[in-house]
Design an enzyme around this catalytic site. Structure first.
Site, short mmCIF file in Angstrom:
data_model
loop_
_atom_site.label_atom_id
_atom_site.label_comp_id
_atom_site.label_asym_id
_atom_site.label_seq_id
_atom_site.Cartn_x
_atom_site.Cartn_y
_atom_site.Cartn_z
N SER A 62 1.12 10.33 0.28
CA SER A 62 2.50 10.54 0.74
C SER A 62 3.15 9.23 1.18
O SER A 62 2.47 8.26 1.54
CB SER A 62 2.52 11.52 1.91
OG SER A 62 1.95 12.76 1.55
N GLN A 63 4.47 9.26 1.18
CA GLN A 63 5.29 8.16 1.71
C GLN A 63 4.89 7.94 3.19
O GLN A 63 4.67 8.91 3.91
CB GLN A 63 6.74 8.64 1.61
CG GLN A 63 7.79 7.77 2.23
CD GLN A 63 9.11 8.54 2.37
OE1 GLN A 63 9.12 9.77 2.47
NE2 GLN A 63 10.19 7.82 2.37
#
Ligand code: SAH
Length: 215
Positions: A62-63
């Site tokens: 994920s970011q």
């Protein structure tokens, strides 16, 4: 020589603090955990970029902002038993291991679970257990959990998750359809569940009994 520490510092300042993440323990953990070590190519120039990255097998890490936001939502004080569904690279699990007592993380793809287990061991995280299976059933063996974090998109809250959530527990999950979801926080109090919607998000799908079929 590349200065990973300086890159993480910049990531924390601009992407996290700059966007309202303010839990000092979360910020410190994101500054400390070597994100690049969890990537297929640790030299990837985009290791600290403001976006998710491919980790192979069609999955993503994920970011950084999403990792921080979800972690902050869990309100971790340091002693909690945490369940993560969707180990992926193991990066989120390392952040949780920094901030809680014990982490169980479940991944359906054995190849990813093996990679994550290896990096977590190399970095000395002794309070994380990586399991292979369909996390849409939770992980009953170690239940109940004070916190549950789902890092794959789910059509709805699976019943096993709320069954395995302790009283006064918190759960965070992206809920919606395959193309887009709402980050949702669920709290449990005296058997009653309360839902709170946070923001839109896009995660890879939860594949399993209480998720979606492979394609
Ligand atoms: N938290 C991860 C990113 C998760 S990507 C990180 O920090 O890198 C979502 C992961 O969920 C993928 O690895 C995918 O294989 C896994 N997944 C999908 N369905 C699952 C299921 N039913 N049980 C366990 N893991 C699942």
């Amino acid at each position: 020589m590349r200065d990973y520490e300086a890159e993480r510092k910049r990531m924390v300042e601009s992407q996290l603090r700059g966007r309202g993440i303010c839990d000092p323990r979360v910020l410190a953990a994101m500054e400390k955990v070597p994100r690049h070590r969890f990537l297929p190519d640790p030299d990837d120039a985009a290791a600290h970029g403001d976006h998710p990255l491919s980790i192979g097998s069609g999955q993503t890490i994920s970011q950084p902002y999403m990792v921080a936001l979800m972690t902050e939502c869990l309100h971790l004080a340091g002693t909690e038993r945490v369940l993560e569904i969707g180990t992926g690279s193991g990066y989120q699990a390392a952040i949780l291991a920094e901030l809680s007592g014990r982490v169980v993380t479940v991944e359906r793809l054995a190849s990813l679970a093996d990679g994550a287990r290896q990096v977590l061991a190399d970095l000395g995280y002794a309070n994380v257990e990586v399991e292979v299976g369909d996390g849409s059933f939770g992980w009953p063996d170690n239940a109940p959990y004070d916190r549950i974090i789902v890092t794959a998109a789910a059509p709805e809250i699976a019943e096993p998750w709320t069954d395995q959530l302790a009283d006064r527990g918190r759960l965070v999950a992206p809920l919606g359809d395959r193309g887009g979801q709402t980050l949702t926080v669920v709290t449990k109090r005296a058997g009653k569940l309360r839902h709170e919607n946070l923001c839109g998000c896009v995660f890879v799908p939860l594949v399993g009994e209480h998720g979606w079929q492979e394609n």
